[in-house]
Design an enzyme around this catalytic site. Structure first.
Site, short mmCIF file in Angstrom:
data_model
loop_
_atom_site.label_atom_id
_atom_site.label_comp_id
_atom_site.label_asym_id
_atom_site.label_seq_id
_atom_site.Cartn_x
_atom_site.Cartn_y
_atom_site.Cartn_z
N THR A 1 10.66 -3.04 6.61
CA THR A 1 9.29 -2.51 6.58
C THR A 1 8.61 -2.72 5.23
O THR A 1 7.38 -2.61 5.12
CB THR A 1 9.28 -1.01 6.88
OG1 THR A 1 10.09 -0.35 5.90
CG2 THR A 1 9.82 -0.72 8.26
N CYS B 1 11.24 5.35 0.56
CA CYS B 1 11.12 6.76 0.93
C CYS B 1 11.98 7.63 0.03
O CYS B 1 12.91 7.17 -0.61
CB CYS B 1 11.61 6.99 2.36
SG CYS B 1 10.50 6.32 3.61
N CYS C 1 12.88 12.05 3.76
CA CYS C 1 11.79 11.59 4.62
C CYS C 1 12.15 11.79 6.10
O CYS C 1 13.25 11.47 6.55
CB CYS C 1 11.47 10.11 4.38
SG CYS C 1 10.06 9.57 5.37
N ARG D 1 12.00 7.86 11.09
CA ARG D 1 13.20 7.46 11.80
C ARG D 1 14.15 6.75 10.84
O ARG D 1 13.74 5.96 10.00
CB ARG D 1 12.83 6.52 12.97
CG ARG D 1 13.93 6.35 14.01
CD ARG D 1 13.33 5.68 15.26
NE ARG D 1 12.77 4.37 14.95
CZ ARG D 1 13.50 3.25 14.95
NH1 ARG D 1 14.77 3.28 15.26
NH2 ARG D 1 12.94 2.09 14.65
N ARG E 1 6.49 -0.68 -1.12
CA ARG E 1 5.35 0.26 -1.18
C ARG E 1 5.84 1.65 -0.83
O ARG E 1 6.77 1.82 -0.04
CB ARG E 1 4.26 -0.16 -0.16
CG ARG E 1 3.46 -1.39 -0.57
CD ARG E 1 2.56 -1.86 0.55
NE ARG E 1 3.31 -2.40 1.70
CZ ARG E 1 3.36 -1.84 2.91
NH1 ARG E 1 2.70 -0.73 3.16
NH2 ARG E 1 4.07 -2.39 3.88
N CYS F 1 6.09 5.16 0.95
CA CYS F 1 5.90 5.67 2.30
C CYS F 1 4.74 6.67 2.30
O CYS F 1 4.65 7.51 1.40
CB CYS F 1 7.19 6.34 2.77
SG CYS F 1 7.00 7.36 4.25
N CYS G 1 6.26 10.55 3.30
CA CYS G 1 6.98 11.43 2.37
C CYS G 1 6.49 11.31 0.94
O CYS G 1 6.92 12.07 0.07
CB CYS G 1 8.49 11.16 2.44
SG CYS G 1 8.96 9.52 1.87
#
Ligand code: ZN
Length: 364
Positions: A38, A42, A46, A49, A71, A73, A76
């Site tokens: 992705t 996080c 967080c 999933r 980047r 999240c 969170c």
């Protein structure tokens, strides 16, 4: 495939993976994890999933993760609110509770007070302070007590100030905490220098220590480390230093006396004890070499005929082996009874003294 497996193993073997799996919010602020698929990173807690372990990399800070091209999240917000600070605040507020409560609060109560689950609170507390809440509370009270005892004149005041609500409870704990009773602690050698030396004699290891006032410890044992620890426990505030040349002479004199207690030992003694103990110890020095006295006899000699048990305790509290001859006190039936430095040593000392006194008498 092999690299994927390798990566997955590396991740699952990392202790941080467990924090991610359990969404451990106490780990927030200690690291972030980034997901390759992705491009997002996080915080451990967080709620998103859980990504597959082979797609995860750990970074020690948001800054590092971003430097690697990830980047933050949006859910969170690992780069925003300073969670470490809020955790620290929570732990600090728990510390204040532990410090000010008369009775150490339970883990549940503490956790409730700072709005965390019991499990998370305990982990967080330990991570930030390095100890459990209970250990923190005990250490705090001990330290407080030490400070108070050295500042305050009244032991009772110190006890209350340190958060012990009843005196009896304090006394029950003080031996464990201080290694001695509170009033002994006050005499615990603050601002004094104590010289010490360890040596060997026929009775094993001997420790000799001297304060400015005089010889304050002659201890016998098998283990030099234990003897030294005991000295440190008795004088926690003193500066303990190794022997100098002058002191070596004193030590030699004492070792000589322990081996052959016939001569006079003209050394200043620093005798620390209660008035009663001092009376007992004084009476002990009056027992002639080669003879013994019973606890009851000593009790009579000091004018406290019923106090033979207290006499026995005072013998056990003697810190100057042989010089204060508590080894010459035996039970009423002549049985050797105990000896602070081991009954075997008592036996050797007494038979040695019997021999010495006979030889002295036989001398022209
Ligand atoms: Zn997230």
């Amino acid at each position: 495939m092999t690299t994927k497996h390798h990566q997955a193993n590396q991740t699952t073997e990392d202790a941080r993976w467990q924090a991610v799996v359990t969404r451990d919010d106490t780990a927030d602020g200690t690291f972030v994890y980034a997901v390759h698929t992705t491009g997002i990173y996080c915080r451990p807690s967080c709620a998103a999933r859980l990504a597959r372990s082979e797609n995860i990399n750990f970074y020690t800070s948001p800054h590092e993760a971003e430097a690697a091209g990830f980047r933050a999240c949006k859910r969170c917000k690992p780069n925003q609110t300073n969670l470490t600070a809020s955790h620290t605040e929570k732990v600090a507020s728990a510390c204040r509770l532990l410090e000010t409560s008369e009775i150490i609060p339970s883990l549940e109560d503490l956790a409730k007070n700072v709005g965390l689950s019991k499990y998370h609170f305990q982990r967080l507390f330990k991570r930030i302070t390095g100890v459990t809440p209970k250990a923190y509370a005990q250490a705090y009270r001990t330290q407080k007590l030490r400070e108070q005892l050295s500042e305050d004149d009244s032991v009772t005041n110190a006890i209350y100030a340190a958060g012990y609500n009843t005196q009896s409870r304090f006394y029950a704990e003080s031996n464990k905490v201080l290694g001695m009773t509170a009033s002994e602690f006050r005499k615990g050698g603050a601002n004094t220098v104590i010289k010490f030396a360890l040596g060997e004699c026929s009775l094993g290891t001997i420790l000799v220590a001297q304060s400015e006032r005089g010889v304050c410890a002659i201890q016998l044992g098998d283990d030099p480390t234990l003897l030294l620890q005991e000295l440190e426990g008795r004088f926690p505030n003193a500066e303990l230093i190794g022997a100098d040349r002058d002191f070596e002479k004193t030590v030699a004199q004492i070792v000589g006396f322990v081996e052959t207690p016939t001569q006079d030992l003209n050394l200043p003694l620093d005798i620390r004890g209660t008035a009663f103990q001092q009376r007992v110890w004084q009476a002990l020095t009056g027992i002639p070499l080669g003879t013994t006295a019973s606890y009851s006899e000593i009790a009579q000699r000091i004018g406290a005929p019923k106090s033979f048990r207290a006499v026995a305790m005072a013998c056990g509290a003697n810190n100057l082996a042989v010089v204060i001859p508590c080894h010459r006190v035996v039970r009423n039936d002549g049985n050797l009874s105990g000896y602070r430095w081991g009954v075997e040593r008592k036996k050797i000392l007494l038979s040695n003294e019997k021999f010495l006194s006979k030889n002295e008498l036989n001398e022209p």
